[in-house]
Motif scaffolding. Structure first.
Motif, short mmCIF file in Angstrom:
data_model
loop_
_atom_site.label_atom_id
_atom_site.label_comp_id
_atom_site.label_asym_id
_atom_site.label_seq_id
_atom_site.Cartn_x
_atom_site.Cartn_y
_atom_site.Cartn_z
N THR A 25 1.02 -1.20 -0.10
CA THR A 25 0.04 0.01 -0.16
C THR A 25 0.91 1.16 -0.06
O THR A 25 0.64 2.08 -0.80
CB THR A 25 -0.97 -0.18 1.12
OG1 THR A 25 -1.78 -0.92 1.29
CG2 THR A 25 -1.85 1.33 1.34
N LEU A 26 1.83 1.27 0.91
CA LEU A 26 2.71 2.51 0.74
C LEU A 26 3.52 2.56 -0.52
O LEU A 26 3.81 3.62 -0.95
CB LEU A 26 3.75 2.24 2.05
CG LEU A 26 4.44 3.67 2.49
CD1 LEU A 26 3.66 4.74 2.88
CD2 LEU A 26 5.34 3.29 3.43
N ARG A 27 3.97 1.32 -0.79
CA ARG A 27 4.62 1.50 -2.30
C ARG A 27 3.88 2.07 -3.49
O ARG A 27 4.21 2.99 -4.34
CB ARG A 27 5.16 0.03 -2.69
CG ARG A 27 5.99 0.03 -4.07
CD ARG A 27 6.28 -1.25 -4.33
NE ARG A 27 5.25 -2.02 -4.62
CZ ARG A 27 4.95 -3.24 -4.16
NH1 ARG A 27 5.86 -3.69 -3.15
NH2 ARG A 27 4.02 -3.95 -4.50
N GLU A 28 2.64 1.95 -3.18
CA GLU A 28 1.55 2.45 -4.38
C GLU A 28 1.38 3.96 -4.28
O GLU A 28 1.20 4.62 -5.15
CB GLU A 28 0.21 1.62 -4.30
CG GLU A 28 0.00 0.29 -4.75
CD GLU A 28 -1.06 -0.37 -4.13
OE1 GLU A 28 -1.95 0.55 -3.55
OE2 GLU A 28 -1.46 -1.42 -4.49
N HIS A 47 0.68 12.47 7.01
CA HIS A 47 -0.56 12.07 7.47
C HIS A 47 -1.46 10.86 6.52
O HIS A 47 -1.94 10.11 7.05
CB HIS A 47 -1.24 13.24 7.92
CG HIS A 47 -1.01 13.75 9.28
ND1 HIS A 47 -1.42 14.88 9.61
CD2 HIS A 47 0.13 13.35 10.11
CE1 HIS A 47 -0.83 15.36 10.82
NE2 HIS A 47 0.11 14.33 11.00
N ALA A 48 -1.45 11.41 5.26
CA ALA A 48 -2.05 10.70 4.33
C ALA A 48 -1.35 9.22 4.01
O ALA A 48 -2.28 8.29 3.89
CB ALA A 48 -2.09 11.38 2.92
N ASN A 49 -0.20 9.15 4.27
CA ASN A 49 0.52 7.86 4.31
C ASN A 49 0.22 7.07 5.35
O ASN A 49 -0.20 5.88 5.10
CB ASN A 49 2.01 8.23 4.04
CG ASN A 49 2.59 8.49 2.86
OD1 ASN A 49 2.00 8.44 1.74
ND2 ASN A 49 3.69 8.97 2.90
N TRP A 104 12.97 4.07 3.14
CA TRP A 104 11.42 3.88 4.12
C TRP A 104 10.98 2.66 4.19
O TRP A 104 11.30 1.68 3.23
CB TRP A 104 10.35 5.05 3.32
CG TRP A 104 10.02 4.91 2.13
CD1 TRP A 104 10.90 5.42 0.98
CD2 TRP A 104 9.32 3.73 1.38
NE1 TRP A 104 10.17 5.13 -0.35
CE2 TRP A 104 9.28 4.08 -0.01
CE3 TRP A 104 8.32 2.95 1.84
CZ2 TRP A 104 8.72 3.57 -1.02
CZ3 TRP A 104 7.70 2.26 0.73
CH2 TRP A 104 7.99 2.61 -0.56
N GLY A 105 10.11 2.32 4.97
CA GLY A 105 9.41 1.05 5.09
C GLY A 105 8.17 0.87 6.04
O GLY A 105 7.90 2.05 6.45
N VAL A 106 7.86 -0.34 6.39
CA VAL A 106 6.79 -0.56 7.30
C VAL A 106 7.19 -1.50 8.41
O VAL A 106 8.01 -2.42 8.29
CB VAL A 106 5.55 -1.27 6.66
CG1 VAL A 106 4.43 -1.35 7.65
CG2 VAL A 106 5.02 -0.14 5.49
N THR A 107 7.02 -1.11 9.64
CA THR A 107 7.50 -1.74 10.54
C THR A 107 6.18 -2.38 11.79
O THR A 107 5.28 -1.42 11.95
CB THR A 107 8.64 -1.11 11.67
OG1 THR A 107 7.92 -0.19 12.54
CG2 THR A 107 9.72 -0.43 10.87
#
Length: 268
Positions: A25-28, A47-49, A104-107
């Motif tokens: 989702t973040l990559r999109e 905030h949108a991210n 960047w990434g997701v944790t």
């Protein structure tokens, strides 16, 4: 509350899938150009991210561990009440993402009684996923990780960074003084954000130490578990075992940890 012994590879696999979906989702949302020029525009993009990613990961994570709770403020620090908590950064390195940079990434990290016990860090642009389960090691795409074997701080690649906007002047001063001290005593110093993306390098043996004058939980818990499970040493700046209640942080290869404490301790 289910006991810690039930934290197993099945849960880790489920959490990995959830975080990878969030990463997609973040990559999109990623662009290779900066989005926003005024401060309010940049904040709105950030905030949108966060909102887009949390929409696909919050409820699945809570359902994956019944009885767990959610640490709401990703910039908060300090100890949490007893029990199991999800500490999540839906866009670790969000400022990089909105400026068109790749770091960047997701944790997502499960903390039990203030100890991180399970973590997943997904880097969607590279397809790399870092995972750790307490007592079962740290891994990159399933391959074991091991920290650096260096014993000479003078040969070390080390790093630090700013934990969040708006830190007080004394913290900024300590950051500057610590960079100077490590430029004198280390080999090369990196100063960048986010913390997690430096800590994964510590766990993988690519870097040798990372420190931060901050207690922001979401930037430290994932990397703390990864480094610890990869054989590294995680303490505060003075060398005392690190906890969520601590005000500063140091993760290092065991062979240079004492030397790093000697350099950084007087500055804290």
């Amino acid at each position: 509350m289910a006991p810690y012994t039930e934290l197993d590879t099945t849960l880790l696999s489920e959490v990995t899938s959830i975080v990878q979906t969030a990463g997609a989702t973040l990559r999109e949302r990623y662009t290779q150009h900066a989005r926003g020029t005024a401060l309010d525009e940049i904040v709105n993009e950030i905030h949108a991210n966060d909102d887009a990613v949390l929409a696909v990961m919050r409820e699945p994570l809570l359902e994956a561990r019944p009885g767990s709770r959610w640490a709401e403020d990703e910039l908060a620090g300090g100890a949490l009440p007893e029990g199991e908590w999800w500490i999540v950064d839906p866009a670790e390195g969000n400022i990089n993402h909105v400026h068109g940079m790749p770091d960047w990434g997701v944790t997502a990290t499960l903390v039990r009684d203030n100890q991180p016990v399970l973590t997943v860090v997904d880097l969607p642009l590279t397809g790399d996923t870092y995972t750790a389960l307490a007592g079962q090691g740290a891994h990159l795409n399933g391959a074991p990780l091991r920290v650096s074997a260096k014993t000479d701080l003078g040969a070390a690649l080390v790093g630090t960074g700013q934990a969040k906007p708006g830190e007080d002047v004394s913290t900024f001063r300590k950051i500057g003084e610590s960079v100077t001290a490590m430029l004198v005593n280390g080999l090369v110093v990196r100063v960048s954000v986010p913390a997690t993306l430096q800590l994964i390098h510590i766990a993988a043996g690519r870097m040798d130490a990372f420190w931060q004058f901050s207690d922001v939980r979401s930037g430290l818990v994932a990397g703390a578990l990864l480094v610890r499970e990869a054989g590294g040493t995680v303490t505060d700046i003075h060398g005392t075992p690190w906890t969520l209640a601590g005000s500063d942080f140091l993760a290092a290869a065991p062979g240079i940890h004492a030397a790093a404490v000697k350099v950084l301790g007087p500055l804290a």
